[in-house]
Design a protein around this motif. Sequence first.
Motif, PDB file in Angstrom:
ATOM      1  N   UNK A 190      -4.283   7.470   4.110  1.00 24.25           N
ATOM      2  CA  UNK A 190      -4.192   7.071   3.833  1.00 24.25           C
ATOM      3  C   UNK A 190      -5.664   5.480   3.883  1.00 24.25           C
ATOM      4  N   UNK A 191      -6.276   5.258   2.814  1.00 26.20           N
ATOM      5  CA  UNK A 191      -6.883   4.181   3.414  1.00 26.20           C
ATOM      6  C   UNK A 191      -6.235   2.825   2.387  1.00 26.20           C
ATOM      7  N   UNK A 192      -6.161   1.966   3.161  1.00 22.09           N
ATOM      8  CA  UNK A 192      -4.966   0.961   2.587  1.00 22.09           C
ATOM      9  C   UNK A 192      -5.889   0.190   1.384  1.00 22.09           C
ATOM     10  N   UNK A 193      -7.882   0.452   1.500  1.00 22.59           N
ATOM     11  CA  UNK A 193      -7.780   0.012   0.936  1.00 22.59           C
ATOM     12  C   UNK A 193      -8.256   0.039  -0.476  1.00 22.59           C
ATOM     13  N   UNK A 194      -7.581   1.309  -0.799  1.00 21.08           N
ATOM     14  CA  UNK A 194      -7.296   2.320  -2.182  1.00 21.08           C
ATOM     15  C   UNK A 194      -6.488   2.133  -2.618  1.00 21.08           C
ATOM     16  N   UNK A 229      -4.733   3.497  -5.339  1.00 25.44           N
ATOM     17  CA  UNK A 229      -4.018   4.738  -5.543  1.00 25.44           C
ATOM     18  C   UNK A 229      -3.316   5.479  -4.228  1.00 25.44           C
ATOM     19  N   UNK A 230      -3.723   5.239  -2.971  1.00 22.37           N
ATOM     20  CA  UNK A 230      -3.465   5.649  -1.181  1.00 22.37           C
ATOM     21  C   UNK A 230      -1.800   4.342  -1.099  1.00 22.37           C
ATOM     22  N   UNK A 231      -0.459   5.479  -1.717  1.00 22.12           N
ATOM     23  CA  UNK A 231       0.100   4.629  -1.368  1.00 22.12           C
ATOM     24  C   UNK A 231       1.006   4.652   0.085  1.00 22.12           C
ATOM     25  N   UNK A 232       1.386   4.640   0.307  1.00 23.86           N
ATOM     26  CA  UNK A 232       2.116   4.351   2.778  1.00 23.86           C
ATOM     27  C   UNK A 232       2.661   5.575   2.905  1.00 23.86           C
ATOM     28  N   UNK A 233       3.141   6.366   1.304  1.00 19.62           N
ATOM     29  CA  UNK A 233       4.203   7.621   1.693  1.00 19.62           C
ATOM     30  C   UNK A 233       3.266   8.643   0.584  1.00 19.62           C
ATOM     31  N   UNK A 234       2.281   8.804   0.134  1.00 23.59           N
ATOM     32  CA  UNK A 234       1.486   9.666  -0.803  1.00 23.59           C
ATOM     33  C   UNK A 234       0.323   8.933  -1.961  1.00 23.59           C
ATOM     34  N   UNK A 235      -0.212   9.741  -2.521  1.00 26.31           N
ATOM     35  CA  UNK A 235      -1.023   9.531  -3.767  1.00 26.31           C
ATOM     36  C   UNK A 235      -0.317   8.736  -4.484  1.00 26.31           C
ATOM     37  N   UNK A 236      -0.941   8.064  -5.094  1.00 26.93           N
ATOM     38  CA  UNK A 236      -0.203   7.132  -6.371  1.00 26.93           C
ATOM     39  C   UNK A 236      -1.327   7.470  -8.166  1.00 26.93           C
ATOM     40  N   UNK A 237      -0.267   7.369  -8.871  1.00 31.65           N
ATOM     41  CA  UNK A 237      -1.108   7.384 -10.275  1.00 31.65           C
ATOM     42  C   UNK A 237      -1.600   6.206 -10.611  1.00 31.65           C
ATOM     43  N   UNK A 238      -2.524   6.241 -11.078  1.00 31.92           N
ATOM     44  CA  UNK A 238      -3.048   4.763 -11.708  1.00 31.92           C
ATOM     45  C   UNK A 238      -2.437   3.510 -12.839  1.00 31.92           C
ATOM     46  N   UNK A 239      -1.554   5.229 -13.371  1.00 31.37           N
ATOM     47  CA  UNK A 239      -0.282   4.468 -14.376  1.00 31.37           C
ATOM     48  C   UNK A 239       0.577   5.108 -13.797  1.00 31.37           C
ATOM     49  N   UNK A 240       1.142   4.598 -12.414  1.00 26.85           N
ATOM     50  CA  UNK A 240       3.540   5.757 -12.958  1.00 26.85           C
ATOM     51  C   UNK A 240       3.710   5.765 -13.410  1.00 26.85           C
ATOM     52  N   UNK A 241       4.376   6.782 -13.473  1.00 31.32           N
ATOM     53  CA  UNK A 241       5.329   7.304 -13.990  1.00 31.32           C
ATOM     54  C   UNK A 241       6.830   8.399 -13.017  1.00 31.32           C
ATOM     55  N   UNK A 242       7.705   8.451 -13.894  1.00 30.66           N
ATOM     56  CA  UNK A 242       8.703   8.730 -13.044  1.00 30.66           C
ATOM     57  C   UNK A 242       8.300  10.311 -13.108  1.00 30.66           C
ATOM     58  N   UNK A 243       8.234  10.843 -11.644  1.00 28.12           N
ATOM     59  CA  UNK A 243       8.274  12.107 -11.467  1.00 28.12           C
ATOM     60  C   UNK A 243       9.233  13.171 -11.660  1.00 28.12           C
ATOM     61  N   UNK A 244       8.884  14.331 -11.578  1.00 27.26           N
ATOM     62  CA  UNK A 244      10.147  14.961 -11.377  1.00 27.26           C
ATOM     63  C   UNK A 244      11.073  15.041 -11.019  1.00 27.26           C
ATOM     64  N   UNK A 245      12.771  14.508 -11.031  1.00 25.03           N
ATOM     65  CA  UNK A 245      13.328  14.803 -10.222  1.00 25.03           C
ATOM     66  C   UNK A 245      14.262  16.262  -9.935  1.00 25.03           C
ATOM     67  N   UNK A 246      14.960  15.740  -9.226  1.00 24.05           N
ATOM     68  CA  UNK A 246      16.281  17.927  -8.737  1.00 24.05           C
ATOM     69  C   UNK A 246      16.615  17.776 -10.950  1.00 24.05           C
TER      70      UNK A 246
END
Length: 364
Positions: A31-35, A37-54
Motif C-alpha cells: 500500500x501507498x499510505x499517501x493514497x 484507496x490503499x487500506x492497511x489490508x487491501x484496496x478500498x472503494x472511494x465510496x465504501x459499501x458492504x462487500x459480499x459476505x458468506x
Amino acid sequence: MLAAECLHHSGYRPLFMLLDLLRWPLPRYRPDASRGHHGSDGYRNLYPFQQPRFVDLARWNWQRRRLKVAHRLQDIRRVEPDAAALTANRERPSYTWIGHASGLIQLAGVNLLLDPVWSPRASPVQWMGPKRLLPPAMALPDLPRIDVVMVTHNHYDHLDFPTLRRLAAQAGGSPLFVVPLGVGRTLLRAGAPAERIVELDWWQRHRHGAVELTLTPAQHWSKRWVWGDRNRALWGGFAVKGDGVQLWYPGDTGYHPELFARIAEHLGEVDLALLPIGAYQPRWFLAPQHINPDEAVEIFRILRPKRALAVHWGTFVLTDEPLHQPPLDLAEALRRHGIAPADFSVPALGETVWLDEPIRSEKP
C-alpha cells in the motif's frame, strides 16, 4: 465470477481450496499510505459499501436454486465479423464486440484487446462453473496480432488463464499487458513475460505508441481464491485515447453519481463509452457492485459521450436475469429518459462499429 464464487462456499469448496493451493503464492500487497484507496489490508472503494459476505452468498445461492430462467438465445443478434478487414486495418478507429466484456479496439494503428475470455466457462476449471452459452464472435487465431491486452480486474469472467496463455505465446511475441495494481503476479503465472506487464493505480497512465491508456476508478472488489486475497489486487476501468479519439470502459462497477461525475470531469470528451448492462439481478445483492441498464443510462447522462455501446451481457449465466433481458430493460430506460437508441445502442455479437462513420440518431 459471482456464480463461481458461490461454488467456493458450496459442496465443491475442498476442490477449490486444492486449486487455490496450486496457484499460490498470493498477490503481494504494497500500500501507498499517501493514497486514500490503499487500506492497511487491501484496496478500498472511494465510496465504501458492504462487500459480499458468506451469509449473502449462501442466501443468494439458496434462492437461485428455485429459479427457472429461460434464456432466449435466438433474441441475441449475431453477425460474422470481417476478420480480413480488421487484420488489414491500420487507420480507422473501431470497436468489435467479441462477447461479454471482451472486445477488440483498434486505435491509432494499435490493436487492443479488452478483458479477453475465450474459455467455455468463467471458472478456474473448465468442467464446472458458469458456462458460456454463446461462443466468442471470433476465434482467437482469427484476430489481428494483438499489441496490448487490458484486464480490468481478476474475476474469472474478466481474467482467463487459458486465453492469456495463448495471447502471451502469440506469433511475433507477447502483447503488452496493462492491468491494475496487484494483477501482474496472476499474469506471470499465466505465462506473460514480466517485462511485458504494466501495473497501474487509479488515474495512472501508460503510453504505447500513439495510444495512451488510463486506469479509472470503479466501485467493485477483487478476489480469485478461497481465502487470503480479497482486495489485494486493484480493480478499475480503462480510458484509451489516440488520434483525437477517446474510448472508455468502466469495468465492473456499482453506481455512484459522484464517482462518475469525477470521471467525466477528468476524461473530458468521450467518443465511445462501452457501458455494462448485464449481471444485475438480484439487486439486493448486486446493486453495490454491478450497474443495471437504468444506471448505465444514468452514467451515459453524466458522461455525455458522443455514443455508447451496451456490453457485458448475453454470454455467461452469472446472475439471475435471462441472458436476453438486459437490452429490453435498456430500451425502456432510454425511452423514459428520451435518449435515442442510436446514441446508446446494443451491438450484435461480432459487430464492428467504425468510429469514423457518422451516427444516425433519431428520437425514439
